[in-house]
Motif scaffolding. Structure first.
Motif, short mmCIF file in Angstrom:
data_model
loop_
_atom_site.label_atom_id
_atom_site.label_comp_id
_atom_site.label_asym_id
_atom_site.label_seq_id
_atom_site.Cartn_x
_atom_site.Cartn_y
_atom_site.Cartn_z
N VAL A 44 0.94 -1.36 -0.25
CA VAL A 44 -0.07 -0.02 0.04
C VAL A 44 0.87 1.25 0.12
N ASP A 45 1.91 1.36 0.82
CA ASP A 45 2.82 2.33 0.99
C ASP A 45 3.53 2.71 -0.61
N ARG A 46 3.81 1.48 -1.24
CA ARG A 46 4.35 1.62 -2.58
C ARG A 46 3.44 2.16 -3.58
N LEU A 47 2.17 1.92 -3.48
CA LEU A 47 1.07 2.33 -4.36
C LEU A 47 0.64 3.68 -3.80
N LYS A 48 0.79 3.98 -2.76
CA LYS A 48 0.53 5.53 -2.33
C LYS A 48 1.78 6.45 -2.85
N GLU A 49 3.00 5.95 -2.59
CA GLU A 49 4.12 6.71 -3.11
C GLU A 49 3.90 6.86 -4.77
N ALA A 50 3.34 6.09 -5.42
CA ALA A 50 3.19 6.12 -6.93
C ALA A 50 2.05 7.19 -7.24
N GLY A 51 1.22 7.33 -6.41
CA GLY A 51 -0.06 8.05 -6.55
C GLY A 51 -1.16 7.44 -6.97
N LEU A 53 -2.91 5.23 -4.68
CA LEU A 53 -3.88 5.33 -3.42
C LEU A 53 -3.54 6.50 -2.67
N VAL A 54 -4.45 6.78 -1.97
CA VAL A 54 -4.14 8.01 -0.94
C VAL A 54 -4.97 7.51 0.42
N SER A 55 -4.65 8.16 1.53
CA SER A 55 -5.24 7.80 2.98
C SER A 55 -6.12 9.16 3.19
N MET A 56 -7.32 8.75 3.43
CA MET A 56 -8.10 9.59 3.86
C MET A 56 -7.89 10.27 5.27
N PRO A 57 -8.58 11.15 5.88
CA PRO A 57 -8.36 11.60 7.25
C PRO A 57 -8.81 10.38 8.13
N ASP A 58 -9.85 9.85 7.99
CA ASP A 58 -10.15 8.67 8.83
C ASP A 58 -9.56 7.41 8.53
N LYS A 59 -8.38 7.54 7.71
CA LYS A 59 -7.48 6.29 7.70
C LYS A 59 -8.09 5.23 6.54
N LEU A 61 -8.31 4.08 2.87
CA LEU A 61 -7.73 4.33 1.65
C LEU A 61 -8.71 4.49 0.60
N ALA A 62 -8.38 5.40 -0.42
CA ALA A 62 -9.08 5.93 -1.50
C ALA A 62 -8.52 5.96 -2.51
N PRO A 63 -9.03 6.07 -4.03
CA PRO A 63 -8.18 6.31 -5.13
C PRO A 63 -7.52 7.53 -5.22
N GLY A 64 -6.17 7.39 -5.56
CA GLY A 64 -5.19 8.65 -5.86
C GLY A 64 -5.14 8.93 -7.09
N PRO A 65 -4.51 10.34 -7.47
CA PRO A 65 -4.68 10.73 -8.71
C PRO A 65 -4.36 9.96 -9.86
N ARG A 66 -3.79 9.04 -9.87
CA ARG A 66 -3.27 8.09 -10.87
C ARG A 66 -4.08 6.77 -11.09
N PHE A 67 -5.07 6.66 -9.91
CA PHE A 67 -5.73 5.53 -9.95
C PHE A 67 -6.63 5.08 -11.14
N TYR A 68 -7.09 6.02 -11.83
CA TYR A 68 -7.90 5.76 -12.97
C TYR A 68 -7.14 5.69 -14.62
N GLU A 69 -5.80 5.76 -14.33
CA GLU A 69 -4.92 5.56 -15.49
C GLU A 69 -5.26 4.43 -16.22
#
Length: 192
Positions: A44-51, A53-59, A61-69
């Motif tokens: 998950v950390d690697r996927l977050k770093e690549a953009g 996935l992101v973590s929401m304030p309530d912890k 996971l949500a789609p990050g800016p590159r999720f829909y590539e």
């Protein structure tokens, strides 16, 4: 992104498409077959770093800016005589960014009818419409004619502006009282 992460990510995309939410860490472990929470956390950390996935304030996971590539492996596919393919590697395209320049002024509208058939717009197609942009003669526009909506080519002659269909079976439309341009059509897509 590691090859294995790519496979895991594909499973997460499919899960999200089906459920509208990403699974918990234990759900991810079950989904992709990882045995330890530390392995899930590292992935998950690697996927977050690549953009992806992101973590929401309530912890959660949500789609990050590159999720829909989406991968673009070929430059084009000929619709005529078969030709050798030109491989572009694994370029990625974000469909939303490709179709939508300014989200705040862009909407998607469904086509109904066949008056724009020769323009390549079929009944049920989705058109991308930008509001508030300047329209030019020859562009496809969504217009309000005497209080009613339609999609046509914007045209002009000695009498002034009018709307021209993309199908010879339909007549040109001239406003009796008022012609307003609601927005300019910048793209379209359809589902088969």
């Amino acid at each position: 992104m590691k090859k294995r992460d790519s496979l895991y990510f594909n499973q997460l995309q499919d899960y999200y498409a089906e459920n509208g939410i990403l699974p918990s860490f234990s759900g991810i472990a079950s989904l992709v077959g990882l045995k330890t929470t530390s392995a899930v956390s590292a992935m998950v950390d690697r996927l977050k770093e690549a953009g992806f996935l992101v973590s929401m304030p309530d912890k959660r996971l949500a789609p990050g800016p590159r999720f829909y590539e989406r991968k673009q492996l070929l430059e084009y596919v000929p619709a005529g005589i078969p030709q050798d393919m030109v491989n572009v590697g694994s370029d990625h395209i974000l469909i939303d960014r490709f179709l939508v320049k300014e989200p705040s002024i862009t909407m998607i509208i469904t086509i109904k009818g066949d008056s724009m058939l020769n323009a390549g717009l079929l009944d049920g197609d989705k058109i991308i419409v930008e509001r508030g942009t300047t329209s030019k003669v020859g562009e496809i526009v969504v217009a309000i004619v005497d209080g009613e909506f339609t999609v046509k080519f914007l045209a002009k002659d000695k009498q002034g502006y009018y709307l021209k269909p993309g199908n010879a079976a339909f007549a040109d439309i001239r406003a009796k009282d008022e012609l307003q341009i609601f927005g300019v059509v910048t793209g379209s897509f359809r589902l088969y």
